[in-house]
Design an enzyme around this catalytic site. Structure first.
Site, PDB file in Angstrom:
ATOM      1  N   GLN A  48       0.852  -1.204   0.000  1.00  0.00           N
ATOM      2  CA  GLN A  48       0.000   0.000   0.000  1.00  0.00           C
ATOM      3  C   GLN A  48       0.879   1.243   0.000  1.00  0.00           C
ATOM      4  O   GLN A  48       0.382   2.359  -0.092  1.00  0.00           O
ATOM      5  CB  GLN A  48      -0.874   0.016   1.257  1.00  0.00           C
ATOM      6  CG  GLN A  48      -1.832  -1.149   1.347  1.00  0.00           C
ATOM      7  CD  GLN A  48      -2.404  -1.267   2.756  1.00  0.00           C
ATOM      8  OE1 GLN A  48      -3.439  -0.686   3.066  1.00  0.00           O
ATOM      9  NE2 GLN A  48      -1.735  -1.997   3.615  1.00  0.00           N
ATOM     10  N   ASN A  49       2.184   1.036   0.151  1.00  0.00           N
ATOM     11  CA  ASN A  49       3.093   2.182   0.284  1.00  0.00           C
ATOM     12  C   ASN A  49       3.397   2.797  -1.069  1.00  0.00           C
ATOM     13  O   ASN A  49       3.526   2.099  -2.072  1.00  0.00           O
ATOM     14  CB  ASN A  49       4.393   1.742   0.965  1.00  0.00           C
ATOM     15  CG  ASN A  49       4.141   1.218   2.369  1.00  0.00           C
ATOM     16  OD1 ASN A  49       3.081   1.489   2.939  1.00  0.00           O
ATOM     17  ND2 ASN A  49       5.078   0.473   2.904  1.00  0.00           N
ATOM     18  N   VAL A  50       3.569   4.115  -1.042  1.00  0.00           N
ATOM     19  CA  VAL A  50       3.881   4.824  -2.283  1.00  0.00           C
ATOM     20  C   VAL A  50       5.375   5.141  -2.373  1.00  0.00           C
ATOM     21  O   VAL A  50       5.826   5.757  -3.323  1.00  0.00           O
ATOM     22  CB  VAL A  50       3.019   6.106  -2.419  1.00  0.00           C
ATOM     23  CG1 VAL A  50       1.542   5.732  -2.554  1.00  0.00           C
ATOM     24  CG2 VAL A  50       3.204   7.058  -1.242  1.00  0.00           C
ATOM     25  N   THR A 101       0.571  -2.998   8.686  1.00  0.00           N
ATOM     26  CA  THR A 101      -0.613  -2.285   8.190  1.00  0.00           C
ATOM     27  C   THR A 101      -1.725  -2.396   9.227  1.00  0.00           C
ATOM     28  O   THR A 101      -1.899  -3.439   9.854  1.00  0.00           O
ATOM     29  CB  THR A 101      -1.052  -2.789   6.801  1.00  0.00           C
ATOM     30  OG1 THR A 101      -2.260  -2.122   6.431  1.00  0.00           O
ATOM     31  CG2 THR A 101      -1.276  -4.293   6.744  1.00  0.00           C
ATOM     32  N   SER A 102      -2.457  -1.280   9.412  1.00  0.00           N
ATOM     33  CA  SER A 102      -3.388  -1.184  10.540  1.00  0.00           C
ATOM     34  C   SER A 102      -4.745  -1.831  10.271  1.00  0.00           C
ATOM     35  O   SER A 102      -5.561  -1.936  11.181  1.00  0.00           O
ATOM     36  CB  SER A 102      -3.595   0.286  10.898  1.00  0.00           C
ATOM     37  OG  SER A 102      -4.187   0.955   9.805  1.00  0.00           O
ATOM     38  N   HIS A 123      -1.638   1.351  -4.235  1.00  0.00           N
ATOM     39  CA  HIS A 123      -2.037   2.745  -3.998  1.00  0.00           C
ATOM     40  C   HIS A 123      -1.192   3.737  -4.796  1.00  0.00           C
ATOM     41  O   HIS A 123      -1.196   4.930  -4.487  1.00  0.00           O
ATOM     42  CB  HIS A 123      -1.957   3.070  -2.498  1.00  0.00           C
ATOM     43  CG  HIS A 123      -3.036   2.394  -1.684  1.00  0.00           C
ATOM     44  ND1 HIS A 123      -3.019   2.335  -0.318  1.00  0.00           N
ATOM     45  CD2 HIS A 123      -4.172   1.758  -2.068  1.00  0.00           C
ATOM     46  CE1 HIS A 123      -4.104   1.693   0.117  1.00  0.00           C
ATOM     47  NE2 HIS A 123      -4.810   1.326  -0.929  1.00  0.00           N
ATOM     48  N   CYS A 174      -4.739  13.883 -20.635  1.00  0.00           N
ATOM     49  CA  CYS A 174      -4.493  12.904 -21.716  1.00  0.00           C
ATOM     50  C   CYS A 174      -4.314  11.483 -21.188  1.00  0.00           C
ATOM     51  O   CYS A 174      -4.150  10.545 -21.957  1.00  0.00           O
ATOM     52  CB  CYS A 174      -3.279  13.297 -22.556  1.00  0.00           C
ATOM     53  SG  CYS A 174      -1.693  13.079 -21.731  1.00  0.00           S
TER      54      CYS A 174
HETATM   55  P1  OAD Z   1      -1.227   2.953   9.128  1.00  0.00           P
HETATM   56  O1  OAD Z   1      -0.501   4.179   9.556  1.00  0.00           O
HETATM   57  O2  OAD Z   1      -2.707   2.964   9.198  1.00  0.00           O
HETATM   58  O3  OAD Z   1      -0.737   1.720  10.011  1.00  0.00           O
HETATM   59  C1  OAD Z   1       0.607   1.434  10.239  1.00  0.00           C
HETATM   60  C2  OAD Z   1       0.693   0.133  11.003  1.00  0.00           C
HETATM   61  O4  OAD Z   1       2.060  -0.197  11.160  1.00  0.00           O
HETATM   62  C3  OAD Z   1       0.097   0.181  12.403  1.00  0.00           C
HETATM   63  O5  OAD Z   1      -0.689  -0.984  12.613  1.00  0.00           O
HETATM   64  C4  OAD Z   1       1.313   0.178  13.331  1.00  0.00           C
HETATM   65  O6  OAD Z   1       1.047  -0.503  14.544  1.00  0.00           O
HETATM   66  C5  OAD Z   1       2.313  -0.583  12.490  1.00  0.00           C
HETATM   67  N1  OAD Z   1       3.715  -0.235  12.748  1.00  0.00           N
HETATM   68  C6  OAD Z   1       4.255   0.989  12.981  1.00  0.00           C
HETATM   69  N2  OAD Z   1       5.577   0.911  13.120  1.00  0.00           N
HETATM   70  C7  OAD Z   1       5.905  -0.403  12.971  1.00  0.00           C
HETATM   71  C8  OAD Z   1       7.135  -1.126  12.999  1.00  0.00           C
HETATM   72  N3  OAD Z   1       8.303  -0.530  13.202  1.00  0.00           N
HETATM   73  N4  OAD Z   1       7.094  -2.470  12.828  1.00  0.00           N
HETATM   74  C9  OAD Z   1       5.900  -3.111  12.614  1.00  0.00           C
HETATM   75  N5  OAD Z   1       4.719  -2.474  12.576  1.00  0.00           N
HETATM   76  C10 OAD Z   1       4.710  -1.137  12.735  1.00  0.00           C
HETATM   77  O7  OAD Z   1      -0.705   2.594   7.661  1.00  0.00           O
HETATM   78  P2  OAD Z   1      -1.356   1.632   6.556  1.00  0.00           P
HETATM   79  O8  OAD Z   1      -2.067   0.494   7.189  1.00  0.00           O
HETATM   80  O9  OAD Z   1      -0.302   1.337   5.577  1.00  0.00           O
HETATM   81  O10 OAD Z   1      -3.742   5.007   1.709  1.00  0.00           O
HETATM   82  O11 OAD Z   1      -2.408   2.604   5.916  1.00  0.00           O
HETATM   83  C11 OAD Z   1      -3.160   2.133   4.833  1.00  0.00           C
HETATM   84  C12 OAD Z   1      -3.474   3.249   3.884  1.00  0.00           C
HETATM   85  O12 OAD Z   1      -4.071   4.335   4.583  1.00  0.00           O
HETATM   86  C13 OAD Z   1      -2.292   3.885   3.215  1.00  0.00           C
HETATM   87  O13 OAD Z   1      -1.801   3.171   2.098  1.00  0.00           O
HETATM   88  C14 OAD Z   1      -2.819   5.204   2.789  1.00  0.00           C
HETATM   89  C15 OAD Z   1      -3.515   5.570   4.071  1.00  0.00           C
HETATM   90  O14 OAD Z   1      -4.470   6.493   3.985  1.00  0.00           O
HETATM   91  C16 OAD Z   1      -3.793   5.898   0.703  1.00  0.00           C
HETATM   92  O15 OAD Z   1      -3.073   6.873   0.651  1.00  0.00           O
HETATM   93  C17 OAD Z   1      -4.817   5.560  -0.334  1.00  0.00           C
END
Ligand code: OAD
Length: 237
Positions: free
Chosen positions: A91-93, A177-178, A109, A120
């Site tokens: 999901q990371n950019v 991912t959360s 994403h 275009c």
């Molecule tokens: P989140 O910020 O929602 O979640 C990050 C997750 O990583 C959380 O569950 C943390 O507990 C965990 N975490 C943080 N540091 C960590 C570490 N060092 N080791 C292991 N786990 C760790 O990010 P995403 O789930 O990626 O979408 O968010 C999903 C989407 O929401 C993103 O792709 C973005 C955002 O809005 C778009 O931009 C469309």
């Protein structure tokens, strides 16, 4: 030795946290007083394109200040050495998986280092900043250039390919991912329905933790290499 099951991995912001990139929901989720969701959406771009460009310009420029970490490298090693199929969906950019050596990464994403023209529809890789005056290198018109990022309310990329991989998955792992953003948060249920063993690697519980068979709790830079070593050891690697 058993036959190698197809592995599908989903990564989120937590895998890049120890490289120095902020996650979305761990702190207050604000950027200069704006909710991230309010900057990362088509309405925000229509209302205030300069603000949205600035948000992504800063993020694009920030990529050159960070490096892949041990978790990115471990997944690249898994992709190179595992004798079966490994599908890496992120999901990371950011581009940290690629810079760690992963040859095939599905950016559902979008990517900071890609842009496209809304006039275009063509896109390309991009290193510098974008603004409202940026001229499209394909159609030579200004005003249509935008980051090639999937915003809230837009459809994630590569969903058919991801669906096929989840149908075949024997092992599904979600890392950092959360579980708040769908459709990605639903992948664990899709993989489980296909009979996959499911694993969550995270430093905390998530919105979908209860859907996983197994959990490795702790920093990604520690837990991901442990998991990868364990899998590759089974195949004498
Ligand atoms: P989140 O910020 O929602 O979640 C990050 C997750 O990583 C959380 O569950 C943390 O507990 C965990 N975490 C943080 N540091 C960590 C570490 N060092 N080791 C292991 N786990 C760790 O990010 P995403 O789930 O990626 O979408 O968010 C999903 C989407 O929401 C993103 O792709 C973005 C955002 O809005 C778009 O931009 C469309």
């Amino acid at each position: 030795m058993s036959a190698p099951l197809p592995i599908v991995i989903l990564t989120g912001a937590g895998i890049s946290a120890e490289s120095g990139l902020a996650t979305f929901r761990d702190k207050d989720g604000l950027w200069e007083g704006h909710r991230v969701e309010d900057v990362a959406c088509p309405d925000a771009f229509r209302r205030n394109p300069a603000l949205v460009h600035r948000f992504y310009n800063l993020r694009r420029a920030g990529l050159s200040e960070v490096e892949p970490n041990a978790a990115h490298f471990a997944l690249a090693r898994l992709q190179h050495e595992y004798p079966g199929e490994v599908t890496l969906i992120t999901q990371n950019v950011d581009d940290l998986h690629e810079r760690a050596g992963s040859a095939s990464v599905i950016h559902m994403h979008g990517e900071l280092r890609k842009v496209r023209c809304d006039l275009c529809w063509r896109g390309r890789e991009w290193e510098g900043d974008l603004d409202t005056e940026t001229v499209c290198p394909f159609c030579n018109r200004a005003g249509g250039m935008r980051p090639d990022i999937v915003w809230f309310g837009e459809i994630p990329k590569f969903m058919e390919r991801i669906g096929r991989a989840l149908d075949r998955a024997g092992i599904f792992a979600a890392i950092g991912t959360s579980g708040h953003v769908y459709p990605a948060a639903g992948f664990v249920s899709m993989a489980a329905a296909s009979g996959a063993e499911t694993l969550e690697i995270n430093n905390a519980g998530t919105a979908v933790s209860s859907h996983f068979d197994r959990h490795l709790t702790g920093p990604a830079t520690v837990q991901v290499p442990v998991w990868v070593d364990d899998i590759l050891n089974r195949f004498g690697k």
